[in-house]
Design an enzyme around this catalytic site. Structure first.
Site, PDB file in Angstrom:
ATOM      1  N   HIS A 137       0.877  -1.180   0.000  1.00  0.00           N
ATOM      2  CA  HIS A 137       0.000   0.000   0.000  1.00  0.00           C
ATOM      3  C   HIS A 137       0.914   1.231   0.000  1.00  0.00           C
ATOM      4  O   HIS A 137       2.029   1.167   0.524  1.00  0.00           O
ATOM      5  CB  HIS A 137      -0.827  -0.068   1.288  1.00  0.00           C
ATOM      6  CG  HIS A 137      -1.910   0.956   1.389  1.00  0.00           C
ATOM      7  ND1 HIS A 137      -1.667   2.265   1.732  1.00  0.00           N
ATOM      8  CD2 HIS A 137      -3.252   0.862   1.229  1.00  0.00           C
ATOM      9  CE1 HIS A 137      -2.811   2.920   1.773  1.00  0.00           C
ATOM     10  NE2 HIS A 137      -3.789   2.105   1.467  1.00  0.00           N
ATOM     11  N   ASP A 214       3.300  -4.279   8.212  1.00  0.00           N
ATOM     12  CA  ASP A 214       2.053  -3.515   8.110  1.00  0.00           C
ATOM     13  C   ASP A 214       0.904  -4.521   8.192  1.00  0.00           C
ATOM     14  O   ASP A 214       0.637  -5.246   7.238  1.00  0.00           O
ATOM     15  CB  ASP A 214       2.034  -2.751   6.785  1.00  0.00           C
ATOM     16  CG  ASP A 214       0.681  -2.101   6.503  1.00  0.00           C
ATOM     17  OD1 ASP A 214      -0.228  -2.199   7.364  1.00  0.00           O
ATOM     18  OD2 ASP A 214       0.514  -1.503   5.428  1.00  0.00           O
ATOM     19  N   GLN A 217      -4.344  -5.036   7.073  1.00  0.00           N
ATOM     20  CA  GLN A 217      -5.328  -5.958   6.482  1.00  0.00           C
ATOM     21  C   GLN A 217      -5.355  -7.300   7.206  1.00  0.00           C
ATOM     22  O   GLN A 217      -6.212  -8.133   6.929  1.00  0.00           O
ATOM     23  CB  GLN A 217      -5.001  -6.207   5.006  1.00  0.00           C
ATOM     24  CG  GLN A 217      -5.114  -4.981   4.121  1.00  0.00           C
ATOM     25  CD  GLN A 217      -6.518  -4.435   4.041  1.00  0.00           C
ATOM     26  OE1 GLN A 217      -7.503  -5.165   4.232  1.00  0.00           O
ATOM     27  NE2 GLN A 217      -6.649  -3.160   3.789  1.00  0.00           N
ATOM     28  N   LYS A 240     -10.138  -0.833  10.644  1.00  0.00           N
ATOM     29  CA  LYS A 240     -10.302  -2.050   9.842  1.00  0.00           C
ATOM     30  C   LYS A 240     -10.606  -3.256  10.729  1.00  0.00           C
ATOM     31  O   LYS A 240     -10.872  -4.346  10.253  1.00  0.00           O
ATOM     32  CB  LYS A 240      -9.046  -2.302   9.012  1.00  0.00           C
ATOM     33  CG  LYS A 240      -8.800  -1.204   7.968  1.00  0.00           C
ATOM     34  CD  LYS A 240      -7.815  -1.648   6.927  1.00  0.00           C
ATOM     35  CE  LYS A 240      -7.093  -0.499   6.264  1.00  0.00           C
ATOM     36  NZ  LYS A 240      -7.865   0.192   5.236  1.00  0.00           N
ATOM     37  N   CYS A 378      -4.707   2.423  -3.677  1.00  0.00           N
ATOM     38  CA  CYS A 378      -3.478   2.968  -3.082  1.00  0.00           C
ATOM     39  C   CYS A 378      -2.327   1.982  -3.241  1.00  0.00           C
ATOM     40  O   CYS A 378      -1.477   1.852  -2.350  1.00  0.00           O
ATOM     41  CB  CYS A 378      -3.666   3.333  -1.616  1.00  0.00           C
ATOM     42  SG  CYS A 378      -4.845   4.629  -1.380  1.00  0.00           S
TER      43      CYS A 378
END
Lengths: 420, 155
Positions: A137, A214, A217, A240, A378
Site C-alpha cells: 500500500h 504492516d 489488512q 479495519k 493505493c
C-alpha cells in the site's frame, strides 16, 4: 495462518459460524442504498462497527469524558483507567510482552511514519538499504521513499509473480549486510495475498536487519502473535478491526523503542520540562505527545473484546469458505478476470471485466446496493505490475453472506447488460 | 442517506445509449499526426488519462482527436466533445465549455440545441464522484486553448 492454504479441504469440524447472529450487532447492515439492501463489500477500505463499539464511544462521552494521565478528579481517573485497560487488551490481542510496547497512533500509516522517522532516520546512512515489496500500500512505500531521500539509503522492492505472490528468491538476492530495514505488508490490500512474513522476518534477522510489518489488512482476518513472529515492529489500524477511525497501534520491541528518540514533542511525553531542556517520559508515553484519541482507544478496546467473543479463528475459517464460494461464482461469469490468484490469500476478490472500466462497475454495483472499491487501491505499483489502471475489489468480512455474494454476481451481470 | 432521492435512481440515466455507444466506438480516437497542440490530462484519483491533439487555424479548431484510457464516462465525454468541437471557433469552444460545465455541475436550465448529443452526459451531475470523469477532457481542451503546457489534473 498457513491453515488458509489447506482450508479448502476442511469441512465443518465445529459448530457452523452463526453469521446471522453476528449481523444483528451491526446496525448499518440494515441500511438501504438506492432502495436496495446494503451489501457492504468494501471491508478492506474500512470495516463496519458493531453496536458494542458504538455504545462504548457513547458511554465514554456521556459518562466518563475527561482528560487522562492528568487529573486527580474521579472522571479523569476513570477515563485513564479505561484508556490503559484498552492498552492491556491490545497487548493481549497481539501477544506482546508488555504494555510498554503498545503505542497508540492515528493508524497504521502514522505507525509506519513514526518508525521511519524516529528509528530509520537516526540509523540510516548513505549506502544502507531498505527493502519493501511491490505489493505494498502507498502507506508502506512513501514513508520509505521520504526516508531514503533524507538519508541517502537505497530503496529496493521484492517483486511479485503473476499470481501476486512475493518472489522469495529475489528477496534473498536483495538481502545483504547493507540491509537495515525490511518493511512488508502482512496481507495485501489490493490482492488479498497472505505473505510469508515469518520467513521474511527470519531471513532479515539473519543479516541483522529490523522488520516492520504492516498488519492493517491482517488483524481482522488472522490471529497475530508478535512474539512468535519475532517482528521488530507491527502496525495496524482500529477502523479495519471494527473499531473507530483515527486510532491505530504501533507495536515495537521494548529495547528498540527505548533506543528511539521521540517522534513528536508535547504534553504527556515528558517527565520534566525546563526552559533549557526536557526529559522524556517512559515507554510507551514517550511516543504519545498531546491528548490522545481517548474515545478511539476505548472504542478499539471494545472492538478487541468483540473480536475475542466472536472467535477470530472461527470467523477466519468462515471468511475463507465465503471467498471460495465467491471465487467459484465469479469464475462462471464470462469476461471476468481475477487479479491476484495467490495460493495463500484471504477475503479479497479483485477483478476486471472485459470492456468495462472498474469505475463504471463501481457505479453500477452501487446502484444495486453493492458497495465495492474501484480503483488502484493505493497500490499503484501493483496495478502497474499487472498493466491495468484499476481493479474492482470486493472485500469480505465475517458478517458477509453467500446471499450477498449472489447479489454481487447479479450486479456484475447487470453491468454487462448495461454495456452490451 | 437521502433515501427519497436515491429511490428515483436509474442507472440508465447515467449510462444512456449514446454514452455506451461512444465508449464502445469512440470517435476521433487516435494520435493526430502534425497536431499543433498536444496536451495530457490526468485524473490522479482514478488513473484516467488522455492525450488531446489539436490542429487550429485562423482561430478555428480544424481537427481534434484524443487517445488514452478511462472509464465509459470519460471516454464517451472525450468522444462527444471532439465531435462537437470540430470546426468551432475558439470563442465558440469557450462558450460550449461553459455550457458543458453548467450541464454537469448545476441544475440550471441548459441550451439543449447547442449542446446537442452532449446532453446525454447530464446524468453525471447526480454522481459527484463521476463529474471529474466527464470533465477531464474538457479541462484539458480548455487549458490547451489557453496555451498552457503543463499536464492537466482534476485534483
Amino acid at each position: 495462518m498457513n491453515n488458509s492454504n489447506t482450508a479448502k479441504t476442511i469441512t465443518n469440524i465445529s459448530a457452523p459460524f452463526d453469521v446471522e447472529r453476528f449481523r444483528k450487532d451491526f446496525p448499518i447492515l440494515n441500511e438501504q442504498v438506492h432502495g436496495k439492501p446494503l451489501v457492504y463489500l468494501d471491508n478492506a477500505a474500512t470495516s463496519q462497527k458493531p453496536k458494542q463499539v458504538i455504545e462504548s464511544l457513547d458511554a465514554y462521552y456521556r459518562e466518563t469524558n475527561s482528560n487522562i494521565h492528568r487529573g486527580v478528579h474521579t472522571l479523569s481517573e476513570q477515563a485513564t483507567a479505561i484508556y490503559e485497560k484498552a492498552r492491556g487488551k491490545v497487548k493481549e490481542f497481539i501477544n506482546s510482552d508488555s504494555i510498554k510496547e503498545i503505542v497508540f497512533v492515528r493508524g497504521a500509516t502514522e505507525g509506519i511514519n513514526l518508525v521511519a522517522q524516529s528509528f530509520g532516520r537516526n540509523m540510516l546512512k548513505p549506502g544502507d538499504e531498505i527493502i519493501i515489496t511491490e505489493l505494498e500500500h502507498h502507506s508502506n512505500i512513501v514513508p520509505w521513499q521520504i526516508l531514503s531521500e533524507q538519508t541517502g539509503a537505497t530503496l529496493n522492492y521484492i517483486p511479485i509473480n503473476d499470481a501476486g505472490e512475493l518472489i522469495l528468491e529475489e528477496y534473498e538476492k536483495l538481502l545483504s549486510d547493507k540491509t537495515c530495514i525490511v518493511a512488508v505488508g502482512h496481507i495485501s490490500n489490493a490482492l488479498g495475498t497472505i505473505n510469508p512474513i515469518k520467513t521474511i522476518i527470519d531471513k532479515a534477522h539473519a543479516v541483522g536487519a529490523k522488520v516492520i510489518v504492516d498488519g492493517a489488512q491482517a488483524v481482522p482476518h488472522t490471529r497475530v502473535d508478535v512474539r512468535e513472529l519475532d517482528c521488530d515492529f507491527y502496525v495496524f489500524s482500529g477502523h479495519k478491526l471494527f473499531g473507530p477511525t483515527g486510532i491505530g497501534v504501533l507495536y515495537g520491541k521494548e529495547a528498540i523503542l527505548e533506543s528511539m528518540p521521540p517522534y513528536q514533542g508535547g504534553g504527556d511525553m515528558i517527565q520534566t520540562v525546563s526552559m533549557e531542556k526536557s526529559t522524556y517520559n517512559a515507554l510507551p508515553y514517550k511516543f504519545e505527545a498531546g491528548t490522545p484519541h481517548i474515545a478511539g482507544v476505548i472504542g478499539l478496546g471494545a472492538a478487541i473484546d468483540y473480536v475475542d467473543q466472536l472467535g477470530l479463528e472461527a470467523a477466519a475459517q468462515y471468511e475463507i469458505e465465503l471467498l471460495d464460494y465467491a471465487d467459484e461464482q465469479a469464475s462462471q461469469v464470462p469476461g471476468l478476470n481475477f487479479v491476484g490468484t495467490a495460493k495463500n490469500k484471504t477475503s479479497i476478490l479483485s477483478f476486471t471485466l472485459d470492456g468495462i472500466h472498474p469505475h463504471d462497475i463501481g457505479t453500477i454495483l452501487d446502484g444495486e446496493g453493492v458497495a465495492i472499491r474501484a480503483g488502484h487501491h493505493c497500490a499503484m505499483p501493483v496495478m502497474e505490475r499487472f498493466n491495468i489502471p484499476a481493479t474492482a475489489r470486493a472485500s469480505f468480512a465475517f458478517y458477509n453472506t453467500r446471499q450477498e455474494v449472489d447479489a454481487l454476481i447479479q450486479a456484475i451481470d447487470k453491468c454487462q447488460k448495461v454495456f452490451n | 442517506m437521502s433515501k427519497g432521492i436515491q429511490l428515483m435512481f436509474d442507472i440508465k440515466d447515467l449510462y444512456q445509449e449514446v454514452i455506451v455507444d461512444h465508449n464502445r466506438s469512440p470517435r476521433n480516437f487516435g494520435r493526430l499526426e502534425n497536431a499543433d497542440t498536444t496536451l495530457e490530462g490526468f485524473n490522479p484519483l482514478c488513473g484516467d488519462k488522455l492525450t488531446l491533439y489539436l490542429k487550429t487555424n485562423s482561430g478555428k479548431i480544424n481537427e481534434i482527436a484524443f487517445d488514452g484510457s478511462g472509464c465509459a464516462i470519460s471516454v464517451a465525454s472525450a468522444s462527444l466533445m471532439t465531435d462537437a468541437m470540430k470546426g468551432k471557433s475558439l470563442d465558440e469552444a469557450e462558450i460550449l465549455f461553459n455550457q458543458f460545465h453548467n450541464l454537469v455541475t448545476t441544475d440550471d436550465d441548459y441550451d439543449a440545441e447547442s449542446l446537442g448529443k452532449l446532453v446525454a452526459l447530464a446524468g453525471v451531475k447526480d454522481y459527484p464522484a463521476r463529474v471529474k470523469c466527464a470533465s477531464l477532457c474538457w479541462h484539458t481542451l480548455h487549458s490547451a486553448l489557453q496555451g498552457d503546457n503543463a499536464p492537466v489534473k482534476t485534483e
